[in-house]
Design a protein around this motif. Structure first.
Motif, PDB file in Angstrom:
ATOM      1  N   ARG A   3      -3.774   4.562 -18.753  1.00  0.00           N
ATOM      2  CA  ARG A   3      -3.646   3.572 -17.689  1.00  0.00           C
ATOM      3  C   ARG A   3      -2.956   2.300 -18.172  1.00  0.00           C
ATOM      4  N   THR A   7       2.514   1.276 -14.962  1.00  0.00           N
ATOM      5  CA  THR A   7       2.643   0.062 -14.169  1.00  0.00           C
ATOM      6  C   THR A   7       2.612   0.436 -12.695  1.00  0.00           C
ATOM      7  N   ALA A   8       2.274  -0.534 -11.862  1.00  0.00           N
ATOM      8  CA  ALA A   8       2.258  -0.283 -10.422  1.00  0.00           C
ATOM      9  C   ALA A   8       3.646   0.137  -9.943  1.00  0.00           C
ATOM     10  N   TRP A  45      -6.709   2.658 -11.329  1.00  0.00           N
ATOM     11  CA  TRP A  45      -6.844   1.381 -12.031  1.00  0.00           C
ATOM     12  C   TRP A  45      -5.859   0.349 -11.470  1.00  0.00           C
ATOM     13  N   HIS A  46      -4.704   0.839 -11.000  1.00  0.00           N
ATOM     14  CA  HIS A  46      -3.646  -0.047 -10.501  1.00  0.00           C
ATOM     15  C   HIS A  46      -3.619  -0.116  -8.966  1.00  0.00           C
TER      16      HIS A  46
END
Length: 218
Positions: A3, A7-8, A45-46
């Motif tokens: 994670r 990145t998003a 997580w993002h």
């Protein structure tokens, strides 16, 4: 992919690729994780929910539309923005379906709206009429892109035989009506979800011609 290396932006880009290939129904965190080489938990997580993911993907694609030259006349700018939007929607046929089931908003769409309204204000429309002009063209472009989107969706969901049967049945029904029957017997006859060639360009020109006439008559 852990994670902390995701990145998003990477997740959203992969989501767009998955949506393009599998459609809205094919988007889920497990499939997206496989595409990224990561566990689904790393994605959460993002980005917390599928709704958030679709919203972010649905906004990112607006950045694909190039902005017109600031010195361009209003009609050139309006045509470029509408044509760019139509091309973008054709590349991403899932957007129309997503617009009916998800809340879609963000900076990409706002950027497009800002420049579209500016074009119509430059034409001479008062702010309220510039908004109406922008909305008129937006609805037309969105509707024009539904045919290709329908074709993609139907091709994914139905067998070739089922599609052929539907086309044959629609032609059979249409042949009962003289104007439709005449068009079915020409080389330009369209398919199940198609519009006649040049329909988008014809419609956009007609709308902008109407705007010009309205401005000239004032």
């Amino acid at each position: 992919m852990p994670r902390n290396t995701l990145t998003a932006e990477q997740i959203v880009r992969a989501a767009i690729e998955l949506l393009d290939s599998e459609g809205l129904d094919g988007l889920n965190m497990r499939s997206l994780g496989q595409r990224l080489g990561s566990a689904a938990t790393a994605i959460y997580w993002h980005i917390k929910t599928k709704d958030d993911l679709v919203r972010l993907a649905g906004d990112a694609i607006w950045d694909e539309i190039g902005l017109p030259d600031p010195d361009a006349d209003w009609r050139t700018a309006a045509t470029a923005l509408a044509t760019g939007m139509h091309a973008m929607l054709t590349r991403h046929p899932w957007f129309g379906q997503a617009a009916g089931g998800y809340l879609l908003y963000g900076r990409g769409k706002s950027r497009f709206d800002e420049h579209t309204i500016a074009a119509y204000e430059k034409a001479g429309f008062a702010p309220a009429d510039a908004d109406r002009a922008a909305a008129t063209v937006f609805v037309f472009v969105l509707g024009s892109a539904l045919g290709p989107a329908m074709e993609v969706s139907l091709t994914r969901r139905l067998t070739h035989a089922a599609l052929q049967d539907a086309v044959a049945r629609t032609h059979e029904i249409a042949s009962e009506f003289p104007r439709l029957r005449e068009r079915l017997d020409t080389p330009a006859a369209v398919g199940y979800a198609d519009a006649p060639e040049g329909s988008f360009e014809f419609g956009l020109r007609a709308i902008l011609d109407g705007f010009e006439a309205r401005l000239s008559s004032r």
